[in-house]
Design a protein around this motif. Structure first.
Motif, PDB file in Angstrom:
ATOM      1  N   ALA A   1       0.809  -1.256   0.053  1.00  0.00           N
ATOM      2  CA  ALA A   1       0.084  -0.129   0.112  1.00  0.00           C
ATOM      3  C   ALA A   1       0.874   1.345   0.036  1.00  0.00           C
ATOM      4  O   ALA A   1       0.591   2.267  -0.768  1.00  0.00           O
ATOM      5  CB  ALA A   1      -0.873  -0.031   1.307  1.00  0.00           C
ATOM      6  N   ALA A   2       1.989   1.235   0.823  1.00  0.00           N
ATOM      7  CA  ALA A   2       2.740   2.548   0.817  1.00  0.00           C
ATOM      8  C   ALA A   2       3.342   2.853  -0.422  1.00  0.00           C
ATOM      9  O   ALA A   2       3.356   3.905  -1.008  1.00  0.00           O
ATOM     10  CB  ALA A   2       3.968   2.337   1.881  1.00  0.00           C
ATOM     11  N   CYS A   3       3.928   1.740  -1.293  1.00  0.00           N
ATOM     12  CA  CYS A   3       4.325   1.788  -2.377  1.00  0.00           C
ATOM     13  C   CYS A   3       3.544   2.369  -3.282  1.00  0.00           C
ATOM     14  O   CYS A   3       3.507   3.361  -4.337  1.00  0.00           O
ATOM     15  CB  CYS A   3       4.962   0.554  -3.024  1.00  0.00           C
ATOM     16  N   ALA A   4       2.129   1.487  -3.428  1.00  0.00           N
ATOM     17  CA  ALA A   4       1.097   2.068  -4.487  1.00  0.00           C
ATOM     18  C   ALA A   4       0.377   3.441  -4.407  1.00  0.00           C
ATOM     19  O   ALA A   4       0.311   4.170  -5.420  1.00  0.00           O
ATOM     20  CB  ALA A   4       0.183   0.887  -4.312  1.00  0.00           C
ATOM     21  N   PHE A   5       0.607   3.781  -3.048  1.00  0.00           N
ATOM     22  CA  PHE A   5      -0.252   5.188  -2.974  1.00  0.00           C
ATOM     23  C   PHE A   5       0.616   6.400  -2.870  1.00  0.00           C
ATOM     24  O   PHE A   5       0.495   7.324  -2.846  1.00  0.00           O
ATOM     25  CB  PHE A   5      -0.877   5.105  -1.818  1.00  0.00           C
ATOM     26  N   GLY A   6       2.155   5.999  -2.934  1.00  0.00           N
ATOM     27  CA  GLY A   6       3.160   7.061  -3.406  1.00  0.00           C
ATOM     28  C   GLY A   6       3.680   7.566  -2.099  1.00  0.00           C
ATOM     29  O   GLY A   6       4.297   8.627  -2.009  1.00  0.00           O
ATOM     30  N   ALA A   7       3.952   6.691  -1.021  1.00  0.00           N
ATOM     31  CA  ALA A   7       4.755   7.267  -0.006  1.00  0.00           C
ATOM     32  C   ALA A   7       6.129   7.158  -0.374  1.00  0.00           C
ATOM     33  O   ALA A   7       6.683   6.387  -1.471  1.00  0.00           O
ATOM     34  CB  ALA A   7       4.553   6.261   1.248  1.00  0.00           C
ATOM     35  N   ASP A   8       7.102   8.054   0.186  1.00  0.00           N
ATOM     36  CA  ASP A   8       8.487   8.145  -0.272  1.00  0.00           C
ATOM     37  C   ASP A   8       9.544   7.107   0.438  1.00  0.00           C
ATOM     38  O   ASP A   8      10.400   6.833  -0.213  1.00  0.00           O
ATOM     39  CB  ASP A   8       8.749   9.608   0.244  1.00  0.00           C
ATOM     40  N   ALA A   9       9.110   6.731   1.467  1.00  0.00           N
ATOM     41  CA  ALA A   9       9.950   5.803   2.249  1.00  0.00           C
ATOM     42  C   ALA A   9       9.122   5.015   3.263  1.00  0.00           C
ATOM     43  O   ALA A   9       8.177   5.577   3.827  1.00  0.00           O
ATOM     44  CB  ALA A   9      11.222   6.573   2.771  1.00  0.00           C
ATOM     45  N   ILE A  10       9.698   3.806   3.936  1.00  0.00           N
ATOM     46  CA  ILE A  10       9.096   3.032   4.843  1.00  0.00           C
ATOM     47  C   ILE A  10      10.296   2.917   5.928  1.00  0.00           C
ATOM     48  O   ILE A  10      11.605   2.302   5.726  1.00  0.00           O
ATOM     49  CB  ILE A  10       8.762   1.747   4.526  1.00  0.00           C
ATOM     50  N   LEU A  11       9.912   3.129   7.182  1.00  0.00           N
ATOM     51  CA  LEU A  11      10.778   3.302   8.570  1.00  0.00           C
ATOM     52  C   LEU A  11      10.104   1.994   9.378  1.00  0.00           C
ATOM     53  O   LEU A  11       8.941   2.303   9.972  1.00  0.00           O
ATOM     54  CB  LEU A  11      10.684   4.476   8.981  1.00  0.00           C
TER      55      LEU A  11
ATOM     56  N   ILE B   1      13.174   1.198   2.224  1.00  0.00           N
ATOM     57  CA  ILE B   1      12.642   0.748   3.345  1.00  0.00           C
ATOM     58  C   ILE B   1      13.992   0.624   4.288  1.00  0.00           C
ATOM     59  O   ILE B   1      15.022   0.048   3.921  1.00  0.00           O
ATOM     60  CB  ILE B   1      12.303  -0.788   3.082  1.00  0.00           C
ATOM     61  N   VAL B   2      13.894   1.443   5.471  1.00  0.00           N
ATOM     62  CA  VAL B   2      14.723   1.585   6.457  1.00  0.00           C
ATOM     63  C   VAL B   2      14.403   0.429   7.705  1.00  0.00           C
ATOM     64  O   VAL B   2      13.451   0.781   8.312  1.00  0.00           O
ATOM     65  CB  VAL B   2      14.899   2.940   6.698  1.00  0.00           C
ATOM     66  N   GLU B   3      15.686  -0.409   7.887  1.00  0.00           N
ATOM     67  CA  GLU B   3      15.391  -1.155   8.958  1.00  0.00           C
ATOM     68  C   GLU B   3      16.112  -0.621   9.946  1.00  0.00           C
ATOM     69  O   GLU B   3      17.415  -0.760  10.176  1.00  0.00           O
ATOM     70  CB  GLU B   3      15.784  -2.532   8.757  1.00  0.00           C
ATOM     71  N   SER B   4      15.471   0.269  10.904  1.00  0.00           N
ATOM     72  CA  SER B   4      16.307   1.114  11.923  1.00  0.00           C
ATOM     73  C   SER B   4      16.831   0.618  12.997  1.00  0.00           C
ATOM     74  O   SER B   4      16.452  -0.458  13.517  1.00  0.00           O
ATOM     75  CB  SER B   4      15.271   2.188  12.554  1.00  0.00           C
TER      76      SER B   4
END
Length: 275
Positions: free
Chosen positions: A140-150, A176-179
């Motif tokens: 969903a984050a990719c499809a809807f246009g988020a810039d990154a995932i934390l 995708i950032v694995e913090s």
């Protein structure tokens, strides 16, 4: 030009060690690799900028069309179907797998090699432990246009086989950032001018219909059972919620994340409006 195929006659061949079932999960994370299964996911991996260590097939006819820049980049191994089943411990691979190298992203700054865009949306997830939920959130984050995932350290592995299957390879398309330090990353985002929006179940939170995104927004989602932890909520200026009818008290976290993401990624910046 057809790629060279290297036949292998034993599932214990050391060249296949990263495909072994015992090498999954945390071992992959420590070693920096992951395995994608099925023609569809392998093709999406080939079309991505990710480094690929090798491809494994049970039939050379299943080798996908390699992009020109991929030819000769990595070995392609062939192993019988029965031996692949012994190697993996199950028979769900559809006869083609690829071993890829996960990008080295341990802090949020690594998602923005240049300047942070003036209008940005980051999906931050804490303690999402279910592989399927995380995969659906990534999709969903990719499809809807988020810039990154934390992701914090309590999240499932975004490159685990089950997560990749549910994400349908969208994990190859979005940073995708694995913090290593989730709190420090949230603070750094605040220093970049991001406002933090916590998704909560509360009558005191702002209904989503009355929320307008900030130019730089972090959307935080929490654990499937108890939501965001108090120390994470403390970093959030805005608490927002989805009102529900017929006595419903919650949504699946992936479904809720999709609704919030669509709203944030398609809304004009303007802050949160009050009642």
């Amino acid at each position: 030009m057809k790629p060279e195929v290297i036949p292998i006659d034993s599932p214990s061949d050391p060249r296949l060690v990263r495909y072994h079932r015992q090498f999954e999960r945390k071992a992959h994370m420590r070693d920096g690799y992951f395995v994608a299964e099925s023609q569809f996911l392998v093709q999406r991996l080939l079309d991505s900028p990710f480094l690929i260590e090798s491809i494994l097939v049970d039939d050379p006819a299943k080798i996908p069309e390699l992009p020109p820049q991929r030819v000769g980049q990595f070995p392609i191994y062939a192993l019988s179907r029965d031996d692949i089943k012994e190697l993996l411990g199950y028979n769900f691979h559809r006869g083609i797998l690829a071993c890829g190298q996960r990008p080295a992203r341990s802090n949020i700054a690594s998602a923005f090699p240049g300047e942070v865009p003036p209008t940005s949306t980051i999906l931050a997830a804490s303690k999402i432990g279910d592989f399927e939920n995380l995969g659906a959130i990534i999709r969903a984050a990719c499809a809807f246009g988020a810039d990154a995932i934390l992701l914090d350290s309590g999240c499932a592995d975004p490159f685990a086989k089950r997560t990749l299957r549910v994400s349908t390879g969208h994990a190859f398309k979005i940073p995708i950032v694995e913090s290593e330090d989730f709190t420090a990353d949230l603070k750094q985002l605040a220093s970049f001018g991001f406002e933090h929006f916590a998704t909560v179940l509360s009558d005191e939170a702002t209904p989503l219909a009355k929320v307008s995104r900030a130019p730089r927004s972090v959307l935080l989602v929490g654990n499937e059972g108890y939501g965001l932890e108090p120390e994470t909520l403390a970093h959030c200026t805005h608490h927002i919620t989805i009102p529900m009818l017929r006595g419903s008290d919650s949504l699946n976290v992936a479904m809720a994340a999709g609704i919030f993401l669509y709203h944030f990624c398609h809304a004009q910046p303007g802050g949160v409006t009050s009642e």
